[in-house]
Write a protein that holds these residues in place. Structure first.
Motif, PDB file in Angstrom:
ATOM      1  N   SER A 254       1.044  -2.644  13.260  1.00  0.00           N
ATOM      2  CA  SER A 254       2.063  -2.289  12.279  1.00  0.00           C
ATOM      3  C   SER A 254       1.530  -1.694  10.990  1.00  0.00           C
ATOM      4  O   SER A 254       2.305  -1.135  10.212  1.00  0.00           O
ATOM      5  N   HIS A 255       0.252  -1.850  10.727  1.00  0.00           N
ATOM      6  CA  HIS A 255      -0.323  -1.348   9.482  1.00  0.00           C
ATOM      7  C   HIS A 255      -1.583  -0.553   9.832  1.00  0.00           C
ATOM      8  O   HIS A 255      -2.309  -0.897  10.759  1.00  0.00           O
ATOM      9  N   ILE A 256      -1.843   0.482   9.065  1.00  0.00           N
ATOM     10  CA  ILE A 256      -3.028   1.306   9.324  1.00  0.00           C
ATOM     11  C   ILE A 256      -4.257   0.521   8.898  1.00  0.00           C
ATOM     12  O   ILE A 256      -4.353   0.080   7.748  1.00  0.00           O
ATOM     13  N   PHE A 257      -5.198   0.350   9.820  1.00  0.00           N
ATOM     14  CA  PHE A 257      -6.353  -0.487   9.511  1.00  0.00           C
ATOM     15  C   PHE A 257      -7.477   0.316   8.866  1.00  0.00           C
ATOM     16  O   PHE A 257      -7.786   1.438   9.291  1.00  0.00           O
ATOM     17  N   VAL A 258      -8.071  -0.278   7.830  1.00  0.00           N
ATOM     18  CA  VAL A 258      -9.176   0.329   7.083  1.00  0.00           C
ATOM     19  C   VAL A 258     -10.399  -0.575   7.260  1.00  0.00           C
ATOM     20  O   VAL A 258     -10.555  -1.565   6.545  1.00  0.00           O
TER      21      VAL A 258
END
Ligand SMILES: [Fe+2]
Ligand SMILES: [Fe+2]
Length: 473
Positions: A254-258
């Protein structure tokens, strides 16, 4: 494909062009207009079966009548690279650890990664704007990683040409099977939020799962998520990655991973220092143009923030692969000077302050070698915020300038742990302006950013707010 769903386009040429047409199945044709039998025969002779289907499909696409196409023909239809998604009847269930990885430029590109235990024969990634009639195929690369006898196929697909602010979805296909459609988090202009964790390394990854799930459900609209290093307790252990991914399942979808590398990504199964093979294979991060250290450090713009992900595992890596500090410093100075984002934020694993006293209240605290190496450059390059990890405690030092607390200079925040490895670190009266309740437990940070403000808040797993800081331009 059987003859019953064989498409025929009947064309009656008038003059030099096609002025009449019809579409139907060979055994149940729906003639829309006049048929020229001679020309129909000619077309079937000139074109192969597949070419014929694609040709018909292009006409259907142009005329907006794709609903007449049979499912088996839809995927073959192309126009400027687009095709009509097929209706897969079988679900692809053996795909695991799906994640969206940050890539450059962040607003128009995205990397999707996933894993399988058994190699997919024809792995494909299909994506489209939400509910669109047309989709595109992404280019999929396949890697193979074996740790402790456990083989994992790791797939990556870099999507390009996305429209900023538009909502997309993707699915993974293999032969006649596909996953369901999953949303792609897109970059919307203006404000965004990032979830920041550190040191998710665990003996039992249920602690990581609890805080990752809590943050995900509490902040569902956060665009980005990061773990500031030490994702697992040992980056060369299969079961650590498995536990980490299982805990982060919803977070990563659900969230762009960094990703940020930590020292625990640089230990081998005998706990000796090693190159971070597991980390580098698990995360395809933006290019840094380095031939010696690709994947070790990188930068990207998101909204009004320029993020610089630095690597300070010199103690672990110098003996195996020297030269990281000098190469990275030259890259950093060049990268930061050409960037014009209002905010500049550094993410790096090891902290800049050393705590040596055994006393929990009166620490003998000083700027360590990492700090001495990095902080002068952060000051001259106008870095606004530096977020670190490694010490497994939360400390907000506010501004530090020339080694001392100040009203100016970069803000230094030490992110607390999100795993179960609890450390005892004394509190510095000089530097530590905000701390977590003692003894320390898992916490995470939210960073809200727009052109004028950076707002950093720290929460415990149960949602209790323990720090709130606002920076303004
Ligand atoms: Fe750690
Ligand atoms: Fe660490």
């Amino acid at each position: 494909m059987g003859t019953s769903d064989y498409l025929i386009v009947h064309v009656s040429p008038v003059g030099m062009g096609m002025s009449r047409w019809s579409v139907g199945h060979s055994h149940s044709e729906r003639t829309i207009c006049h048929i020229n039998p001679h020309f129909r025969k000619e077309i079937k002779t000139m074109l192969s079966r597949r070419q014929f289907i694609e040709w018909c499909g292009r006409i259907c696409l142009a005329l907006g009548i794709t609903s007449v196409l049979p499912n088996s023909a839809k995927a073959a239809v192309t126009q400027n690279g687009y095709h009509i998604p097929a209706d897969y009847t079988n679900s692809l269930s053996n795909v695991e650890f799906i994640q969206q990885i940050l890539t450059n430029p962040a607003d128009t590109c995205r990397t999707i990664m996933w894993q399988t235990k058994k190699k997919l024969g024809t792995p494909q990634l299909e994506y489209r704007m939400i509910k669109s009639e047309q989709a595109l195929w992404g280019q999929v690369s396949v890697d193979y990683l074996e740790q402790q006898g456990n083989g994992t196929f790791i797939y990556a697909c870099r999507l390009t040409g996305l429209t900023p602010g538009a909502d997309y979805e993707f699915r993974i296909a293999n032969g006649s099977r596909a996953t369901g459609w999953m949303p792609i988090t897109t970059v919307h202009p203006g404000h965004f939020q990032m979830l920041i964790f550190a040191d998710s390394q665990c003996e039992n990854y249920s602690v990581w799962r609890n805080i990752a799930e809590a943050a995900h459900y509490r902040h569902p609209n956060a665009a980005l998520a990061t773990v500031i290093g030490d994702l697992t307790d040992n980056g060369q252990f299969y079961y650590h990655w498995k536990g980490w991914y299982e805990g982060a399942e919803n977070l990563l979808k659900s969230h762009i991973f960094v990703p940020v590398m930590g020292n625990h990504e640089c230990y081998d199964p005998q706990w000796q220092m090693c190159l971070p093979e597991g980390y580098l294979r698990h995360f395809v991060v933006p290019h840094n143009q380095s031939t010696r250290f690709p994947g070790y450090y990188y930068s990207f713009d998101y909204g009004d923030v320029h993020f610089i992900v630095l690597n300070n595992q010199f103690e672990e890596l110098d003996g195996l692969k020297p030269g990281l500090y000098n190469e990275q410093r030259q890259w950093f100075l060049h990268d930061i000077r050409k960037n014009h984002c209002p905010w500049k934020v550094v993410l790096m694993h090891k902290d800049v302050i050393e705590y040596e006293s055994p006393s929990p209240t009166q620490g003998d605290v000083y700027i360590n070698e990492i700090g001495k190496n990095f902080m002068p450059d952060f000051e001259t390059c106008g870095i606004d915020l530096v977020v670190t990890g490694h010490l497994h405690v939360y400390r907000n030092r506010r501004h530090i300038l020339k080694g001392r607390p100040s009203d100016n200079g970069p803000v230094y925040v030490l992110c607390g742990l999100s795993g179960d490895q609890l450390y005892s670190v004394p509190i510095s009266r000089e530097f530590d302006k905000a701390t977590a309740p003692q003894p320390e437990n898992a916490s995470y940070i939210t960073l809200d950013a727009d052109e004028e403000e950076l707002r950093l808040r720290c929460y415990l797993t149960d949602g209790k707010l323990i720090d709130d800081m606002l920076l303004k331009k």
